[in-house]
Scaffold this motif. Structure first.
Motif, PDB file in Angstrom:
ATOM      1  N   PHE A  10      15.833  -7.062  -6.585  1.00  0.00           N
ATOM      2  CA  PHE A  10      15.511  -6.883  -7.998  1.00  0.00           C
ATOM      3  C   PHE A  10      15.104  -5.443  -8.311  1.00  0.00           C
ATOM      4  O   PHE A  10      15.596  -4.844  -9.261  1.00  0.00           O
ATOM      5  CB  PHE A  10      14.396  -7.863  -8.388  1.00  0.00           C
ATOM      6  N   LEU A  11      14.206  -4.899  -7.492  1.00  0.00           N
ATOM      7  CA  LEU A  11      13.718  -3.539  -7.745  1.00  0.00           C
ATOM      8  C   LEU A  11      14.530  -2.518  -6.968  1.00  0.00           C
ATOM      9  O   LEU A  11      15.013  -2.800  -5.865  1.00  0.00           O
ATOM     10  CB  LEU A  11      12.251  -3.421  -7.321  1.00  0.00           C
ATOM     11  N   ARG A  12      14.605  -1.313  -7.539  1.00  0.00           N
ATOM     12  CA  ARG A  12      15.243  -0.214  -6.806  1.00  0.00           C
ATOM     13  C   ARG A  12      14.361   0.186  -5.625  1.00  0.00           C
ATOM     14  O   ARG A  12      13.176  -0.120  -5.601  1.00  0.00           O
ATOM     15  CB  ARG A  12      15.414   0.994  -7.744  1.00  0.00           C
TER      16      ARG A  12
ATOM     17  N   GLU B 103       3.784   5.979  -1.349  1.00  0.00           N
ATOM     18  CA  GLU B 103       3.200   4.709  -1.795  1.00  0.00           C
ATOM     19  C   GLU B 103       4.333   3.748  -2.140  1.00  0.00           C
ATOM     20  O   GLU B 103       5.436   4.163  -2.480  1.00  0.00           O
ATOM     21  CB  GLU B 103       2.345   4.943  -3.057  1.00  0.00           C
ATOM     22  N   ARG B 104       4.037   2.468  -2.091  1.00  0.00           N
ATOM     23  CA  ARG B 104       5.042   1.491  -2.537  1.00  0.00           C
ATOM     24  C   ARG B 104       5.288   1.697  -4.025  1.00  0.00           C
ATOM     25  O   ARG B 104       4.366   1.986  -4.772  1.00  0.00           O
ATOM     26  CB  ARG B 104       4.549   0.078  -2.278  1.00  0.00           C
ATOM     27  N   MET B 105       6.525   1.563  -4.457  1.00  0.00           N
ATOM     28  CA  MET B 105       6.867   1.806  -5.854  1.00  0.00           C
ATOM     29  C   MET B 105       7.615   0.613  -6.442  1.00  0.00           C
ATOM     30  O   MET B 105       8.268  -0.129  -5.703  1.00  0.00           O
ATOM     31  CB  MET B 105       7.750   3.040  -5.977  1.00  0.00           C
ATOM     32  N   ALA B 106       7.506   0.477  -7.772  1.00  0.00           N
ATOM     33  CA  ALA B 106       8.300  -0.560  -8.445  1.00  0.00           C
ATOM     34  C   ALA B 106       9.266   0.116  -9.418  1.00  0.00           C
ATOM     35  O   ALA B 106      10.452   0.235  -9.129  1.00  0.00           O
ATOM     36  CB  ALA B 106       7.401  -1.556  -9.143  1.00  0.00           C
ATOM     37  N   CYS B 107       8.733   0.644 -10.547  1.00  0.00           N
ATOM     38  CA  CYS B 107       9.661   1.218 -11.546  1.00  0.00           C
ATOM     39  C   CYS B 107      10.169   2.601 -11.136  1.00  0.00           C
ATOM     40  O   CYS B 107      11.291   2.967 -11.457  1.00  0.00           O
ATOM     41  CB  CYS B 107       8.994   1.285 -12.917  1.00  0.00           C
TER      42      CYS B 107
ATOM     43  N   CYS C 249       4.874   1.236 -14.474  1.00  0.00           N
ATOM     44  CA  CYS C 249       4.266  -0.005 -13.968  1.00  0.00           C
ATOM     45  C   CYS C 249       2.905   0.171 -13.292  1.00  0.00           C
ATOM     46  O   CYS C 249       2.168  -0.788 -13.109  1.00  0.00           O
ATOM     47  CB  CYS C 249       5.225  -0.687 -13.005  1.00  0.00           C
ATOM     48  N   LEU C 250       2.569   1.369 -12.860  1.00  0.00           N
ATOM     49  CA  LEU C 250       1.305   1.700 -12.179  1.00  0.00           C
ATOM     50  C   LEU C 250       1.174   1.082 -10.778  1.00  0.00           C
ATOM     51  O   LEU C 250       0.082   1.042 -10.230  1.00  0.00           O
ATOM     52  CB  LEU C 250       0.086   1.326 -13.032  1.00  0.00           C
TER      53      LEU C 250
ATOM     54  N   ARG D 298      -0.189   8.643 -10.617  1.00  0.00           N
ATOM     55  CA  ARG D 298       1.002   7.854 -10.303  1.00  0.00           C
ATOM     56  C   ARG D 298       1.849   8.658  -9.322  1.00  0.00           C
ATOM     57  O   ARG D 298       2.293   9.759  -9.637  1.00  0.00           O
ATOM     58  CB  ARG D 298       1.787   7.552 -11.582  1.00  0.00           C
ATOM     59  N   CYS D 299       2.026   8.075  -8.162  1.00  0.00           N
ATOM     60  CA  CYS D 299       2.758   8.785  -7.106  1.00  0.00           C
ATOM     61  C   CYS D 299       4.175   9.154  -7.566  1.00  0.00           C
ATOM     62  O   CYS D 299       4.690  10.205  -7.217  1.00  0.00           O
ATOM     63  CB  CYS D 299       2.788   7.888  -5.880  1.00  0.00           C
TER      64      CYS D 299
END
Ligand SMILES: Cc1cc2nc3c(=O)[nH]c(=O)nc-3n(C[C@H](O)[C@H](O)[C@H](O)COP(=O)(O)OP(=O)(O)OC[C@H]3O[C@@H](n4cnc5c(N)ncnc54)[C@H](O)[C@@H]3O)c2cc1C
Ligand code: FES
Length: 266
Positions: free
Chosen positions: A48-50, A224-228, A233-234, A251-252
């Motif tokens: 789902f996420l990149r 760091e783990r990322m979502a957007c 998304c923070l 925000r990394c």
């Protein structure tokens, strides 16, 4: 600057230098033209996420760039299986890279997948006639990656392995300390030297401490783990220090991934 542009990139080349890593060369004249060392791309997979990857190198003439992939889970497994001719959706280049201006010697200190974005730093040093010294830490010689490329690109290299089967036995911090000691013993001017670190947190923390002790500037690239991947998304927040010493959340993905080591709260 954040470029939130989605490019459909064709895989031009797939290399598998050892069983742990795959290197993909992708076509995108836009990303190749804009990317700076330390920036990353966010790559779509069957998940789902990149998934974020540091840019390993660019060929601005050919309009291509490369990423190195270590298989960790489903997303990286999918991407590691892409073949020449496949197309993949990529956002990039994203984030703030290393600030390399004003330095005449750059020491890169990388461990694990952290060596990939640091190879781009060494590529930049070579193009700009900056003295580049590459320190890389691996688990073992068998798991090492890009050693030939670093040797050909940097002015000097030092490879460390936990297994003790490379030049330096132990972690990258030991190899970095030896490089710093050598500079001090030879009375080298270190006022315009920068240490760029990327890899496991403990390794970056060690690099930051050694740099501070020696009075050398240090920038670290946090993974760091990322979502957007674009600041919404923070998920990727990390604690940093403001100029007045108070703590803030950065925000990394957009404030980093590269930060001055002095502002990072480990
Ligand atoms: C800015 C940035 C640059 C990166 N550059 C590279 C690179 O050049 N090459 C590369 O191989 N990987 C890189 N990564 C890590 C890569 O994005 C993750 O390994 C990947 O997202 C995992 O996806 P997955 O679906 O395979 O695994 P998932 O199923 O999402 O996770 C599998 C395992 O990997 C761990 N993991 C996932 N993301 C991270 C992370 N960011 N840091 C540490 N552990 C993680 C998870 O905790 C879990 O244990 C980078 C990450 C960031 C944030
Ligand atoms: S990954 Fe969403 S804000 Fe950074």
């Amino acid at each position: 600057m954040v470029h939130q542009i989605d490019y459909s990139c064709q895989v031009i080349r797939r290399q598998q230098p050892n069983r742990s890593y795959v290197i993909l060369t992708l076509e995108s004249p836009e990303i190749a033209a804009m990317a700076m060392p330390g920036q990353f791309v966010d790559v779509s997979s069957d998940q789902f996420l990149r998934r974020p990857f540091g840019i390993m190198s660019v060929d601005r003439e050919q309009g291509t760039f490369a990423i190195g992939i270590r298989v960790m889970g489903q997303g990286t497994l999918y991407l590691s299986r892409l073949q020449p001719g496949d197309k993949v959706s990529i956002l990039g280049p994203l984030g703030h890279g290393f600030c390399l201006e004003g330095y005449d010697r750059i020491i890169t200190v990388g461990g694990g997948t952290g060596v990939f974005p640091l190879f781009f730093v060494q590529q930049f040093c070579r193009e700009q006639n900056i003295e580049g010294i590459a320190v890389c830490g691996y688990r073992s010689a068998e798991e090492s990656i890009l050693t030939e490329e670093f040797t050909q690109t940097a002015c000097a290299v030092s490879f460390a392995s936990d297994a003790g089967d490379m030049t330096v036995a132990g972690h990258a911090g030991i190899a970095l300390q030896a490089v710093i000691d050598d500079l001090i013993e030879t009375n080298s001017d270190i006022s315009r030297t920068l240490i760029c670190a990327c890899g496991p947190k403990l390794m970056m923390k060690t690099a930051a401490r050694l740099a501070k002790q020696a009075g050398i500037s240090c920038q670290v690239s946090l993974e760091e783990r990322m979502a957007c991947g674009v600041g919404i998304c923070l998920v990727c927040v990390c604690k940093t220090k403001k100029d007045d010493g108070t703590v803030e959340h950065s925000r990394c993905c957009v404030d980093g991934p590269v930060f001055d080591a002095e502002v990072v709260i480990w």
